[in-house]
Enzyme design. Structure first.
Site, PDB file in Angstrom:
ATOM      1  N   LYS A  35      38.446  41.328  24.933  1.00 38.44           N
ATOM      2  CA  LYS A  35      37.979  41.159  26.472  1.00 38.44           C
ATOM      3  C   LYS A  35      38.561  39.459  26.593  1.00 38.44           C
ATOM      4  O   LYS A  35      38.636  38.711  25.592  1.00 38.44           O
ATOM      5  CB  LYS A  35      36.608  41.082  26.311  1.00 38.44           C
ATOM      6  CG  LYS A  35      35.681  40.281  25.646  1.00 38.44           C
ATOM      7  CD  LYS A  35      33.976  40.687  25.454  1.00 38.44           C
ATOM      8  CE  LYS A  35      33.426  39.570  24.599  1.00 38.44           C
ATOM      9  NZ  LYS A  35      31.977  40.137  24.308  1.00 38.44           N
ATOM     10  N   TYR A 251      38.724   7.701  36.356  1.00 40.91           N
ATOM     11  CA  TYR A 251      37.713   7.846  37.463  1.00 40.91           C
ATOM     12  C   TYR A 251      36.457   7.418  37.081  1.00 40.91           C
ATOM     13  O   TYR A 251      35.776   7.422  35.906  1.00 40.91           O
ATOM     14  CB  TYR A 251      37.590   9.297  37.779  1.00 40.91           C
ATOM     15  CG  TYR A 251      38.801   9.883  38.686  1.00 40.91           C
ATOM     16  CD1 TYR A 251      38.928   9.449  39.885  1.00 40.91           C
ATOM     17  CD2 TYR A 251      39.299  10.885  38.052  1.00 40.91           C
ATOM     18  CE1 TYR A 251      40.141  10.049  40.552  1.00 40.91           C
ATOM     19  CE2 TYR A 251      40.351  11.443  38.882  1.00 40.91           C
ATOM     20  CZ  TYR A 251      40.658  10.986  39.969  1.00 40.91           C
ATOM     21  OH  TYR A 251      41.709  11.715  40.870  1.00 40.91           O
TER      22      TYR A 251
HETATM   23  C1  LIG Z   1      31.814  40.029  22.869  1.00 38.05           C
HETATM   24  C2  LIG Z   1      31.368  41.252  21.925  1.00 38.05           C
HETATM   25  C3  LIG Z   1      31.484  41.100  20.438  1.00 38.05           C
HETATM   26  C4  LIG Z   1      32.023  40.022  19.766  1.00 38.05           C
HETATM   27  O1  LIG Z   1      31.274  39.134  19.382  1.00 38.05           O
HETATM   28  P1  LIG Z   1      31.965  38.047  18.622  1.00 38.05           P
HETATM   29  O2  LIG Z   1      30.737  37.044  18.571  1.00 38.05           O
HETATM   30  O3  LIG Z   1      33.061  37.144  19.353  1.00 38.05           O
HETATM   31  O4  LIG Z   1      32.623  38.575  17.210  1.00 38.05           O
HETATM   32  C5  LIG Z   1      30.795  42.339  20.002  1.00 38.05           C
HETATM   33  N1  LIG Z   1      29.977  43.084  20.680  1.00 38.05           N
HETATM   34  C6  LIG Z   1      29.712  42.948  21.899  1.00 38.05           C
HETATM   35  C7  LIG Z   1      29.029  44.013  22.665  1.00 38.05           C
HETATM   36  C8  LIG Z   1      30.447  41.947  22.754  1.00 38.05           C
HETATM   37  O5  LIG Z   1      30.014  41.909  23.970  1.00 38.05           O
END
Ligand SMILES: *Cc1c(COP(=O)(O)O)cnc(C)c1O
Length: 352
Positions: A35, A251
């Site tokens: 994702k 800045y």
């Molecule tokens: C994003 C996500 C993961 C992955 O988590 P990590 O800590 O990056 O390994 C696993 N399960 C779900 C439901 C998620 O939303």
């Protein structure tokens, strides 16, 4: 020469990290969580480089994009469908979905599908974000079991503190209670649980951050866990200034020279995804030497104190994070976590 800022993706490091997941969770199938554009690394590039049993994504668009690229393995929508009209599209793409509300179940019951779909029934075991509580699991399960649009059920939950000492005990007990009447495949573990809690591995592990070589565990470095960073965000000095005591940089008078200093200007700013809130002192690598950020981060640039690196000059190589400078350190200095920095990388940064 074009702007020197690039995100370099090290696929060997990616393969190394996948091997570590395999070694930690032997026998479990691996759902690679890609994702958020594979946590900023480029979804398709990462997907093509991986040899895994499935992918986990957020939106139907991402899933369809993977199908269009020719991937035939299971693809899981981590929050399931967002509206009724997504079920038939999902069905066409042979995409799997989390089910976490009765609305999603009603939409599925009413959908006209060509063939039934695989669902992951999400249980709320204590995180109180998504999923069915103990009191609702029987009904949710019964409805899915009786629904002709359902091909298979996998039981799933997510941990709120798999990375902390408090751990997962309470949630594991809750999960056991809620699933003891059923015999389905299960998916529980995120990266922290893969590394720390073998009892959670079961059928499908869901590895995200550890694939990219960053640490999911607060206070433990990626290196100490055996992970290698996949992304190196690198740039170059595009200018050097000499300032006298009392002069400021950037800045808002944020930083004032305590003496005569050499200041390097780096082609990287908050519009690239570097955190604007990184304070003076945040580490940056210039020509292989660790130097402090000074002054406020601008939209397209940031400044570093290179007084101690006399050989640094315009064109000198700069690493913002990655090889030689863990992204967790930059995140900690900026009051955030590596997940946010990686996934906030902006599309304007060339990825190679
Ligand atoms: C994003 C996500 C993961 C992955 O988590 P990590 O800590 O990056 O390994 C696993 N399960 C779900 C439901 C998620 O939303």
């Amino acid at each position: 020469m074009s702007r020197p800022l690039i995100a370099r993706i090290d696929l060997q490091a990616l393969h190394h990290n996948v091997s570590l997941v395999r070694a930690c969770a032997p026998g479990a199938k691996l759902l690679a969580v890609i994702k958020a554009n594979a946590y900023g690394h480029g979804m398709l590039r990462i997907a093509h480089a991986l040899d895994v049993e499935g992918f986990a994504i957020l939106t139907l668009d991402e899933a369809l994009c993977l199908r269009k690229e020719g991937f035939t393995c299971p693809i899981l929508m981590l929050e399931g469908v967002f509206s009724a009209d997504e079920w038939p599209v999902l069905d066409k793409g042979k995409i799997s979905a989390v089910v976490h509300t009765f609305e999603q179940i009603v939409w599925l019951e009413q959908a006209v599908l060509k063939s039934p779909v695989d669902v992951f029934l999400k249980l709320n075991t204590g995180m109180n974000r998504l999923g069915f509580d103990a009191g609702k699991i029987r009904e949710a399960h019964g409805r899915l079991q009786g629904c002709p649009n359902v091909a298979s059920i996998t039981m799933m939950t997510h941990f709120s503190q798999a990375d902390e000492e408090a751990g997962i005990g309470k949630q594991m007990n809750c999960f056991r209670q809620m699933t003891k009447a059923f015999h389905y495949p299960e998916s529980l573990a995120n990266s922290a649980a893969i590394l720390r809690h073998p009892a959670t591995h079961r059928d499908w592990v869901r590895a995200g951050i550890m694939l990219y070589g960053a640490s999911p565990i607060d206070g433990m470095s990626a290196q100490s866990l055996g992970l290698r960073p996949v992304m190196t965000l690198e740039s170059a000095l595009i200018g050097v200034q000499e300032v006298k005591k009392g002069q400021m940089v950037g800045y808002g008078n944020e930083w004032i020279a305590s003496g005569k200093k050499r200041i390097g200007v780096v082609a990287c700013g908050y519009a690239d995804g570097y955190p604007r809130h990184a304070p003076s002192g945040t580490p940056v690598l210039v020509a292989g030497c660790r130097v402090p950020l000074v002054g406020r981060v601008s939209m397209d640039m940031l400044a570093v104190d290179i007084t101690e690196v006399p050989h640094a000059q315009p064109g000198s190589r700069v690493i913002l994070w990655g090889e030689g400078l863990p992204v967790e350190e930059v995140a900690a200095s900026s009051g955030t976590i590596c997940y946010e920095l990686l996934s906030a990388l902006m599309p304007r940064v060339k990825t190679i």
